[in-house]
Design a protein around this motif. Structure first.
Motif, short mmCIF file in Angstrom:
data_model
loop_
_atom_site.label_atom_id
_atom_site.label_comp_id
_atom_site.label_asym_id
_atom_site.label_seq_id
_atom_site.Cartn_x
_atom_site.Cartn_y
_atom_site.Cartn_z
N ALA A 1 0.83 -1.21 0.00
CA ALA A 1 0.00 0.00 0.00
C ALA A 1 0.87 1.26 0.00
O ALA A 1 0.35 2.38 0.08
CB ALA A 1 -0.91 0.00 1.23
N GLY A 2 2.19 1.08 -0.07
CA GLY A 2 3.07 2.24 -0.19
C GLY A 2 3.63 2.75 1.12
O GLY A 2 4.27 3.81 1.15
N VAL A 3 3.40 2.02 2.22
CA VAL A 3 3.95 2.45 3.51
C VAL A 3 5.40 1.93 3.61
O VAL A 3 5.62 0.74 3.42
CB VAL A 3 3.13 1.87 4.68
CG1 VAL A 3 3.76 2.24 6.02
CG2 VAL A 3 1.69 2.35 4.62
N PRO A 4 6.38 2.80 3.89
CA PRO A 4 7.74 2.31 4.09
C PRO A 4 7.76 1.30 5.24
O PRO A 4 7.44 1.64 6.38
CB PRO A 4 8.53 3.58 4.44
CG PRO A 4 7.72 4.70 3.87
CD PRO A 4 6.28 4.26 4.00
N THR A 5 8.09 0.07 4.91
CA THR A 5 7.90 -1.04 5.84
C THR A 5 9.08 -1.99 5.82
O THR A 5 9.69 -2.20 4.78
CB THR A 5 6.63 -1.85 5.42
OG1 THR A 5 5.48 -1.01 5.53
CG2 THR A 5 6.43 -3.09 6.27
#
Ligand code: ZN
Length: 414
Positions: free
Chosen positions: A366-370
């Motif tokens: 979803a585009g969250v830096p993870t």
């Protein structure tokens, strides 16, 4: 640094929380945990999480799917300032007869890491949150990571509400029974916007860290994986009166499929599993008229996984079998900059991929830096009561998370 341990206070907090959870959802007969979404046991776990948040003065919010977020600092002020928070955490639910570590280790370690950081006197430069994702294992309604899939819009609210458990209870009914409004379900961009960075700590579901001699590792990616349905036709007939040479026995094609999947997976360094079959008519003295199997295949290299499926397709073509793709998930890469930063920060710990899905993968997509931290599991076993990590390694995980918080939410470098 990966073998650094938690402080005496953090150790005590970790042990106390671990003891709190030890009996919740434990099945005395199997020694495994049965913690399924939106049940009484799940309710108890959620209450426990809320209590831990309250005891620390963290602000508890619940999103549109019922995922719980406990915040140290104001997440909305941080969004307004353009520097959204750092989130740790994992899930508290389990598979049927699961182990103690898959999920809870990430939640308990996150809370203990907050205690560690606070005890060190640090005031974070950005808010720090701990999440308890709902329904990660999908043990009750069949869809893994339902909590993160709904808020990211990957799982539609209509489909989620209509999912049924083994007793025919829909998710909507289960939500209502646990005091939630099923109409609330849906994508939750406001909640996601608060997550500037997500770091999920998890027990390793393999033995790589044990082989490498490290207590903690950092995740690089989640392997590409897929599911295929194999339908083998046959002709029903009597087991006692039908000569072998005139039989059309669907089970032979099924056996060939299973053996070719295994051989090809070995050849191409992948994993292939047939764990579910359906045979018609399913009589001991009847030749099978139809056999259906589900193939789960995964591996580091998507082309290699595709080759395994192609090999199975070739072998079962002689049996007029049909191989249909039911799902395919490409590789999920964790944030490479974040991953490298944490590996270096923790003293050059191993960076490892995983074949198992996680909420971290859904957030990364979803585009969250993870990224993820893994804690050594010498048995290599998970989704079973044999899943294990030593107390020392768990405390190394807490210390690693505290180091991560100090780095990613500490005062800006002078
Ligand atoms: Zn898990």
């Amino acid at each position: 640094m990966s073998n650094r341990s938690a402080s005496p206070g953090g150790t005590l907090a970790f042990r106390r929380m671990w003891a709190d959870l030890e009996t919740v959802g434990l099945d005395a007969d199997t020694g495994g945990y049965r913690r399924f979404a939106w049940t009484r046991t799940d309710h108890d776990l959620r209450e426990w999480f809320a209590g831990e948040a309250q005891a620390r003065g963290l602000d508890l919010t619940t999103d549109r799917m019922g995922n719980q977020w406990a915040w140290w600092g104001d997440p909305d002020a941080a969004v307004a300032a353009g520097d959204p928070g750092l989130v740790l955490g994992s899930h508290l639910d389990s598979v049927p007869d699961g182990g103690a570590f898959d999920g809870p280790l990430g939640v308990v370690s996150a809370l203990a890491a907050i205690d560690e950081v606070r005890a060190s006197g640090l005031t974070p430069s950005r808010p720090v949150g701990v999440v308890n994702f709902a329904d990660e294992e999908g043990a009750r309604f069949g869809v893994a990571c339902a909590g993160s899939r709904v808020i990211t819009g990957v799982l539609s609210p209509d489909r989620a509400r209509g999912l049924k458990d083994a007793d025919g209870v829909t998710m909507a009914e289960a939500l209502r029974a646990s005091g939630r409004d099923p109409h609330e379900l849906g994508p939750d961009p406001e909640t996601l916007a608060r997550v500037g960075t997500f770091v999920e700590l998890h027990v390793e579901q393999g033995r790589l860290l044990d082989d490498l001699g490290h207590a903690v590792g950092v995740g690089s990616d989640i392997w590409p994986h897929g599911r295929w349905r194999i339908d083998v036709p046959g002709e029903a007939n009597h087991a006692g009166t039908t000569a072998l040479d005139v039989r059309e026995d669907a089970m032979l094609g099924l056996a060939a499929a299973i053996i070719s999947a295994r051989r090809s997976a070995e050849e191409h360094s992948c994993l292939a599993t047939v764990g579910k079959v359906d045979v018609v008519p399913g009589g001991v003295n009847a030749i099978a008229s139809c056999a259906t199997a589900w193939l789960d295949a995964r591996g580091a290299d998507p082309d290699a996984v595709r080759r395994v499926v192609a090999d199975v397709r070739d072998v079962v073509a002689d049996f007029d079998a049909l191989v249909t793709e039911e799902s395919w998930t490409p590789v999920t890469d964790f944030d490479p900059v974040l991953t490298r930063r944490l590996a270096t920060l923790l003293g050059g710990v191993p960076v490892i991929g995983t074949g198992a899905g996680h909420d971290a993968g859904i957030l990364a997509n979803a585009g969250v830096p993870t990224t993820m931290l893994f804690v050594r599991n010498p048995t290599g076993v998970s989704h079973s009561p044999d899943e294990w990590a030593s107390a020392d390694d768990c405390l190394s995980g807490v210390a690693a998370l505290a180091t991560v918080v100090t780095d990613l939410a500490g005062p800006p470098a002078a």
